[in-house]
Design a protein around this motif. Sequence first.
Motif, short mmCIF file in Angstrom:
data_model
loop_
_atom_site.label_atom_id
_atom_site.label_comp_id
_atom_site.label_asym_id
_atom_site.label_seq_id
_atom_site.Cartn_x
_atom_site.Cartn_y
_atom_site.Cartn_z
N SER A 29 0.85 -1.18 0.00
CA SER A 29 0.00 0.00 0.00
C SER A 29 0.89 1.24 0.00
O SER A 29 1.89 1.29 -0.71
N SER A 30 0.57 2.23 0.81
CA SER A 30 1.35 3.47 0.85
C SER A 30 0.94 4.26 2.08
O SER A 30 -0.21 4.16 2.55
N VAL A 31 1.86 5.06 2.60
CA VAL A 31 1.48 5.98 3.67
C VAL A 31 0.44 6.97 3.19
O VAL A 31 -0.27 7.58 3.98
N GLY A 32 0.33 7.12 1.86
CA GLY A 32 -0.70 7.99 1.31
C GLY A 32 -2.09 7.59 1.73
O GLY A 32 -3.00 8.44 1.79
N ALA A 33 -2.30 6.31 2.05
CA ALA A 33 -3.60 5.85 2.52
C ALA A 33 -3.99 6.50 3.83
O ALA A 33 -5.17 6.55 4.19
N ARG A 34 -2.99 7.01 4.56
CA ARG A 34 -3.25 7.66 5.85
C ARG A 34 -3.11 9.18 5.75
O ARG A 34 -3.24 9.87 6.75
N ALA A 35 -2.81 9.68 4.56
CA ALA A 35 -2.53 11.12 4.40
C ALA A 35 -3.49 11.72 3.38
O ALA A 35 -3.14 11.93 2.21
N PHE A 62 10.78 -10.80 5.21
CA PHE A 62 10.60 -11.24 6.60
C PHE A 62 9.15 -11.60 6.88
O PHE A 62 8.85 -12.63 7.48
N LEU A 63 8.22 -10.75 6.44
CA LEU A 63 6.81 -10.99 6.69
C LEU A 63 6.30 -12.22 5.95
O LEU A 63 5.32 -12.84 6.36
N ALA A 64 6.97 -12.58 4.85
CA ALA A 64 6.62 -13.78 4.11
C ALA A 64 7.10 -15.04 4.80
O ALA A 64 6.61 -16.14 4.49
N SER A 65 8.03 -14.92 5.72
CA SER A 65 8.57 -16.07 6.43
C SER A 65 7.53 -16.59 7.42
O SER A 65 6.55 -15.90 7.73
N PRO A 66 7.72 -17.79 7.97
CA PRO A 66 6.73 -18.38 8.88
C PRO A 66 6.68 -17.64 10.24
O PRO A 66 7.35 -18.02 11.20
N VAL A 67 5.89 -16.56 10.27
CA VAL A 67 5.69 -15.81 11.51
C VAL A 67 4.18 -15.65 11.74
O VAL A 67 3.41 -15.56 10.79
N ASN A 68 3.77 -15.64 12.99
CA ASN A 68 2.34 -15.60 13.33
C ASN A 68 1.82 -14.17 13.28
O ASN A 68 1.41 -13.60 14.29
N ILE A 69 1.87 -13.59 12.07
CA ILE A 69 1.43 -12.21 11.85
C ILE A 69 0.41 -12.21 10.72
O ILE A 69 0.67 -12.77 9.66
N THR A 70 -0.73 -11.59 10.94
CA THR A 70 -1.71 -11.45 9.88
C THR A 70 -2.64 -10.28 10.17
O THR A 70 -2.85 -9.91 11.34
N GLY A 71 -3.16 -9.66 9.12
CA GLY A 71 -4.10 -8.56 9.26
C GLY A 71 -3.47 -7.24 9.64
O GLY A 71 -4.18 -6.24 9.78
N ASN A 72 -2.16 -7.21 9.79
CA ASN A 72 -1.48 -6.01 10.26
C ASN A 72 -0.95 -5.16 9.11
O ASN A 72 -0.75 -5.64 8.01
N GLU A 73 -0.68 -3.89 9.43
CA GLU A 73 -0.03 -2.99 8.49
C GLU A 73 1.34 -2.60 9.05
O GLU A 73 1.46 -2.26 10.23
N TYR A 74 2.36 -2.66 8.19
CA TYR A 74 3.71 -2.30 8.58
C TYR A 74 4.16 -1.09 7.78
O TYR A 74 4.25 -1.15 6.55
N LEU A 75 4.43 0.00 8.49
CA LEU A 75 4.93 1.22 7.85
C LEU A 75 6.44 1.13 7.70
O LEU A 75 7.14 0.67 8.60
N ILE A 76 6.93 1.58 6.55
CA ILE A 76 8.38 1.74 6.37
C ILE A 76 8.55 3.12 5.73
O ILE A 76 8.73 3.26 4.52
N ASP A 77 8.47 4.15 6.59
CA ASP A 77 8.31 5.52 6.13
C ASP A 77 9.28 6.50 6.77
O ASP A 77 9.13 7.72 6.64
N GLY A 78 10.30 5.96 7.48
CA GLY A 78 11.28 6.86 8.11
C GLY A 78 10.68 7.75 9.17
O GLY A 78 11.22 8.80 9.48
N GLY A 79 9.55 7.31 9.75
CA GLY A 79 8.92 8.11 10.82
C GLY A 79 7.97 9.18 10.32
O GLY A 79 7.59 10.09 11.07
N MET A 80 7.57 9.10 9.06
CA MET A 80 6.70 10.12 8.47
C MET A 80 5.34 10.20 9.18
O MET A 80 4.84 11.29 9.48
N ILE A 81 4.72 9.05 9.42
CA ILE A 81 3.42 9.02 10.08
C ILE A 81 3.63 9.10 11.60
O ILE A 81 4.30 8.25 12.17
N LYS A 82 3.10 10.13 12.21
CA LYS A 82 3.39 10.41 13.62
C LYS A 82 2.34 9.86 14.60
O LYS A 82 2.65 9.62 15.76
N HIS A 83 1.10 9.72 14.13
CA HIS A 83 0.05 9.36 15.10
C HIS A 83 0.10 7.88 15.47
O HIS A 83 0.64 7.06 14.73
N VAL A 84 -0.47 7.57 16.61
CA VAL A 84 -0.47 6.21 17.12
C VAL A 84 -1.57 5.40 16.42
O VAL A 84 -2.68 5.89 16.23
#
Length: 263
Positions: free
Chosen positions: A141-147, A241-263
């Motif tokens: 996706s994109s941080v644009g979805a939150r901006a 990493f997220l494609a590897s066998p980890v118990n993670i689903t339904g989550n969003e992972y930002l990789i934005d250098g801290g652009m999105i500030k809100h919790v």
Amino acid sequence: MDLQLAGKTAVVTGGSKGIGLALVRTLLAEGMRVVTGSRSITAELKETEAVPVAVDLSTVSGPVRLIDSAVMELGGIDLLVNNVGVGDTDDFSKGVRLNLLELPDDAWEDTFNLHFYSALRASRAALPHLIERRGTIINVSSVGARAAGAGPANYNVAKSALSSLTKVIAEQFGAQGVRAITVSPGPVGTGVWTDPDGFVGRLAKEQDVPHKAFVEQLVSASGVTTGRIAAPEEVARLIAFLASPVNITGNEYLIDGGMIKHV
């Protein structure tokens, strides 16, 4: 670290350049077999061991054809990464310059076909195979979805829909072993930002500002805490990493250098 991906199979949309090409290289290095679909097959993609499929993913039949080709080549699918995006620079620019009263329906339709419906159609086609192998779908996706106030409105809304699609897939197919995850990059060093004739390069020319200085201005104005744009390889490593066998689903992972500030 062994990500336990060796011997598994992946389909990557938009693998001819940018994040997609970096991801293709990363997954191959992890020992995966990869099929990728894009409108053009670049020289850089040809240099990899991925199997390229020339396909227009913005069409109704394109994503299905890609998945069918991948199943024939790979025998099954463990990972689908819906990465294709941006498309034509002029269309992207139109979404920045025009407001809701000015942006025509065809601009919205073209953007949704490329950024949302391509992922929906590819996911539907791949899900039977992913259920069989308890596989994973990762939507880029994109941080644009939150901006809402920045960037092309039609692009941002389409990416917001894509992020919601991830949640739906995770909920509806989690019990059958399928994981779905969203990765949302901020500014990334792809042609959109680095090519003098790309989207940011054109804006710099219009404002008569040197390209590099204009990029620095945008990064600063966007509130990127690290003060730099991410490399495509950094996004690719996160996806691997997220494609590897980890118990993670339904989550969003930002990789934005801290652009999105809100919790």
